[in-house]
Design a protein around this motif. Structure first.
Motif, PDB file in Angstrom:
ATOM      1  N   TYR A  71      62.484  35.707  46.167  1.00 26.92           N
ATOM      2  CA  TYR A  71      61.332  34.875  46.525  1.00 26.92           C
ATOM      3  C   TYR A  71      61.844  33.637  47.241  1.00 26.92           C
ATOM      4  CZ  TYR A  71      58.418  37.593  43.374  1.00 26.92           C
ATOM      5  OH  TYR A  71      57.738  38.618  42.772  1.00 26.92           O
ATOM      6  N   ILE A  72      61.176  33.281  48.336  1.00 29.10           N
ATOM      7  CA  ILE A  72      61.410  32.007  49.008  1.00 29.10           C
ATOM      8  C   ILE A  72      60.132  31.202  48.816  1.00 29.10           C
ATOM      9  CG2 ILE A  72      61.966  30.838  51.164  1.00 29.10           C
ATOM     10  CD1 ILE A  72      62.977  33.554  52.217  1.00 29.10           C
ATOM     11  N   THR A  73      60.257  29.949  48.370  1.00 31.15           N
ATOM     12  CA  THR A  73      59.066  29.162  48.018  1.00 31.15           C
ATOM     13  C   THR A  73      59.006  27.824  48.769  1.00 31.15           C
ATOM     14  OG1 THR A  73      60.183  28.148  46.130  1.00 31.15           O
ATOM     15  CG2 THR A  73      58.977  30.213  45.718  1.00 31.15           C
ATOM     16  N   PRO A  74      58.857  27.861  50.083  1.00 25.25           N
ATOM     17  CA  PRO A  74      58.763  26.603  50.817  1.00 25.25           C
ATOM     18  C   PRO A  74      57.388  25.950  50.676  1.00 25.25           C
ATOM     19  CG  PRO A  74      58.408  28.419  52.303  1.00 25.25           C
ATOM     20  CD  PRO A  74      58.762  29.017  50.963  1.00 25.25           C
ATOM     21  N   ASN A  75      57.346  24.627  50.854  1.00 30.85           N
ATOM     22  CA  ASN A  75      56.054  23.967  51.005  1.00 30.85           C
ATOM     23  C   ASN A  75      55.669  24.047  52.481  1.00 30.85           C
ATOM     24  OD1 ASN A  75      57.426  21.888  52.393  1.00 30.85           O
ATOM     25  ND2 ASN A  75      57.524  20.585  50.588  1.00 30.85           N
ATOM     26  N   GLU A  76      54.565  23.408  52.865  1.00 35.37           N
ATOM     27  CA  GLU A  76      54.103  23.514  54.260  1.00 35.37           C
ATOM     28  C   GLU A  76      55.123  22.985  55.256  1.00 35.37           C
ATOM     29  OE1 GLU A  76      50.303  21.433  52.482  1.00 35.37           O
ATOM     30  OE2 GLU A  76      52.398  21.536  51.904  1.00 35.37           O
ATOM     31  N   VAL A  77      55.752  21.859  54.932  1.00 26.58           N
ATOM     32  CA  VAL A  77      56.721  21.252  55.849  1.00 26.58           C
ATOM     33  C   VAL A  77      57.921  22.175  56.040  1.00 26.58           C
ATOM     34  CG1 VAL A  77      58.290  19.295  56.180  1.00 26.58           C
ATOM     35  CG2 VAL A  77      55.978  18.905  55.293  1.00 26.58           C
ATOM     36  N   GLU A  78      58.437  22.701  54.939  1.00 23.16           N
ATOM     37  CA  GLU A  78      59.590  23.608  55.003  1.00 23.16           C
ATOM     38  C   GLU A  78      59.221  24.915  55.692  1.00 23.16           C
ATOM     39  OE1 GLU A  78      60.955  21.524  50.862  1.00 23.16           O
ATOM     40  OE2 GLU A  78      59.949  23.471  50.816  1.00 23.16           O
ATOM     41  N   ILE A  99      55.662  35.444  59.902  1.00 23.78           N
ATOM     42  CA  ILE A  99      56.905  35.192  60.638  1.00 23.78           C
ATOM     43  C   ILE A  99      58.084  35.189  59.665  1.00 23.78           C
ATOM     44  CG2 ILE A  99      58.197  33.425  61.921  1.00 23.78           C
ATOM     45  CD1 ILE A  99      55.435  32.613  63.165  1.00 23.78           C
ATOM     46  N   LEU A 100      57.912  34.500  58.533  1.00 26.75           N
ATOM     47  CA  LEU A 100      58.994  34.400  57.551  1.00 26.75           C
ATOM     48  C   LEU A 100      59.292  35.748  56.908  1.00 26.75           C
ATOM     49  CD1 LEU A 100      58.129  30.970  55.898  1.00 26.75           C
ATOM     50  CD2 LEU A 100      59.796  31.471  57.684  1.00 26.75           C
ATOM     51  N   TYR A 101      58.248  36.516  56.620  1.00 31.99           N
ATOM     52  CA  TYR A 101      58.500  37.826  56.019  1.00 31.99           C
ATOM     53  C   TYR A 101      59.264  38.727  56.993  1.00 31.99           C
ATOM     54  CZ  TYR A 101      58.333  42.117  53.547  1.00 31.99           C
ATOM     55  OH  TYR A 101      58.738  43.263  52.907  1.00 31.99           O
ATOM     56  N   LYS A 102      58.857  38.731  58.241  1.00 22.96           N
ATOM     57  CA  LYS A 102      59.545  39.556  59.241  1.00 22.96           C
ATOM     58  C   LYS A 102      61.003  39.138  59.388  1.00 22.96           C
ATOM     59  CE  LYS A 102      55.533  40.825  61.947  1.00 22.96           C
ATOM     60  NZ  LYS A 102      54.706  40.486  63.103  1.00 22.96           N
ATOM     61  N   LYS A 103      61.255  37.854  59.319  1.00 24.03           N
ATOM     62  CA  LYS A 103      62.618  37.353  59.504  1.00 24.03           C
ATOM     63  C   LYS A 103      63.502  37.616  58.287  1.00 24.03           C
ATOM     64  CE  LYS A 103      65.198  33.348  61.033  1.00 24.03           C
ATOM     65  NZ  LYS A 103      65.136  31.999  61.578  1.00 24.03           N
ATOM     66  N   TYR A 104      62.983  37.384  57.075  1.00 22.35           N
ATOM     67  CA  TYR A 104      63.818  37.435  55.872  1.00 22.35           C
ATOM     68  C   TYR A 104      63.595  38.671  55.011  1.00 22.35           C
ATOM     69  CZ  TYR A 104      64.676  32.699  57.358  1.00 22.35           C
ATOM     70  OH  TYR A 104      65.021  31.601  58.104  1.00 22.35           O
ATOM     71  N   GLN A 105      62.521  39.428  55.243  1.00 19.96           N
ATOM     72  CA  GLN A 105      62.242  40.661  54.497  1.00 19.96           C
ATOM     73  C   GLN A 105      62.263  40.458  52.981  1.00 19.96           C
ATOM     74  OE1 GLN A 105      61.506  43.912  55.974  1.00 19.96           O
ATOM     75  NE2 GLN A 105      61.010  42.377  57.523  1.00 19.96           N
ATOM     76  N   THR A 106      61.635  39.391  52.540  1.00 23.80           N
ATOM     77  CA  THR A 106      61.538  39.099  51.117  1.00 23.80           C
ATOM     78  C   THR A 106      60.201  38.435  50.837  1.00 23.80           C
ATOM     79  OG1 THR A 106      62.773  38.226  49.230  1.00 23.80           O
ATOM     80  CG2 THR A 106      62.623  36.804  51.174  1.00 23.80           C
ATOM     81  N   ASN A 107      59.846  38.323  49.577  1.00 20.88           N
ATOM     82  CA  ASN A 107      58.585  37.699  49.179  1.00 20.88           C
ATOM     83  C   ASN A 107      58.554  36.239  49.606  1.00 20.88           C
ATOM     84  OD1 ASN A 107      57.333  39.874  47.440  1.00 20.88           O
ATOM     85  ND2 ASN A 107      59.347  39.671  46.491  1.00 20.88           N
ATOM     86  N   ILE A 108      57.450  35.842  50.214  1.00 17.16           N
ATOM     87  CA  ILE A 108      57.266  34.479  50.678  1.00 17.16           C
ATOM     88  C   ILE A 108      56.101  33.877  49.896  1.00 17.16           C
ATOM     89  CG2 ILE A 108      56.733  32.987  52.656  1.00 17.16           C
ATOM     90  CD1 ILE A 108      59.339  34.665  53.027  1.00 17.16           C
ATOM     91  N   ILE A 109      56.339  32.745  49.265  1.00 14.53           N
ATOM     92  CA  ILE A 109      55.258  31.988  48.628  1.00 14.53           C
ATOM     93  C   ILE A 109      55.251  30.620  49.298  1.00 14.53           C
ATOM     94  CG2 ILE A 109      54.387  30.908  46.529  1.00 14.53           C
ATOM     95  CD1 ILE A 109      55.828  33.113  44.935  1.00 14.53           C
ATOM     96  N   ILE A 110      54.173  30.315  50.005  1.00 15.40           N
ATOM     97  CA  ILE A 110      54.065  28.993  50.622  1.00 15.40           C
ATOM     98  C   ILE A 110      53.196  28.129  49.726  1.00 15.40           C
ATOM     99  CG2 ILE A 110      53.317  27.656  52.632  1.00 15.40           C
ATOM    100  CD1 ILE A 110      53.955  30.060  54.375  1.00 15.40           C
ATOM    101  N   LYS A 111      53.780  27.001  49.302  1.00 14.63           N
ATOM    102  CA  LYS A 111      53.077  26.043  48.449  1.00 14.63           C
ATOM    103  C   LYS A 111      52.293  25.105  49.360  1.00 14.63           C
ATOM    104  CE  LYS A 111      57.112  25.125  46.908  1.00 14.63           C
ATOM    105  NZ  LYS A 111      58.328  24.655  46.241  1.00 14.63           N
ATOM    106  N   LEU A 112      50.981  25.056  49.139  1.00 18.67           N
ATOM    107  CA  LEU A 112      50.088  24.281  49.999  1.00 18.67           C
ATOM    108  C   LEU A 112      49.530  23.051  49.301  1.00 18.67           C
ATOM    109  CD1 LEU A 112      48.223  27.383  51.460  1.00 18.67           C
ATOM    110  CD2 LEU A 112      49.997  26.018  52.610  1.00 18.67           C
TER     111      LEU A 112
END
Length: 164
Positions: A71-78, A99-112
């Protein structure tokens, strides 16, 4: 207010971790320790453990680390910096997660923040409304989110239930 003093974090090296055995656990990473140490953790412990990486502070982008995380968990800025697009809306966050999923092929959780969060697992993108709280200070909110996320994953593997 956030004040950072790297102290011990900056001195954590792979040799400090050589005798540690971790199996069937959740490992949370962020970029406050040296990047070579983070890479070592993923190479050494990534196969038998769940890796959650918060790319904060986003001083350096490391594709190996992000692709090696569950899991990658960036906020909006990241997420904006990682995806190369500015996030101004929930729709922008959806596009950035693709875009992030295509690039890293892993679960993306964006904290808003007060707008909730979204999960892109490669099959679907789901938005989750936030709980209503009377926040006095949002310092450390992302760290708190990740800690609660990891704690709930110890109780269930249903990520949709965890983020609800």
């Amino acid at each position: 207010m956030i004040s950072v003093f790297s102290g011990a974090n900056n001195d954590l090296r792979e040799e400090d971790l050589k005798d540690i055995k971790i199996d069937n656990s959740i490992i949370m990473l962020q970029q406050e320790i040296p990047m070579d140490t983070i890479e070592y953790v993923i190479k050494t412990y990534g196969r038998n453990n769940l890796i959650i990486t918060d790319p904060s502070p986003i001083n350096e982008i490391n594709d190996f680390v992000l692709s090696g995380s569950d899991y990658i968990t960036p906020n909006e800025v990241e997420a904006s910096k990682l995806s190369g697009m500015h996030i101004n809306s929930r729709e922008d966050a959806f596009k950035a997660s693709e875009i992030l999923y295509k690039k890293y092929q892993t679960n993306i959780i964006i904290k808003l923040g007060s707008y909730g969060s979204l999960l892109n697992n490669g099959n679907e993108i789901r938005y989750f409304k936030p709980s209503t709280v009377n926040a006095r200070d949002t310092t450390g909110a992302g760290d708190c989110f990740n800690g609660a996320f990891a704690a709930m994953l110890t109780k269930t593997s249903d990520v949709n239930k965890v983020l609800k």
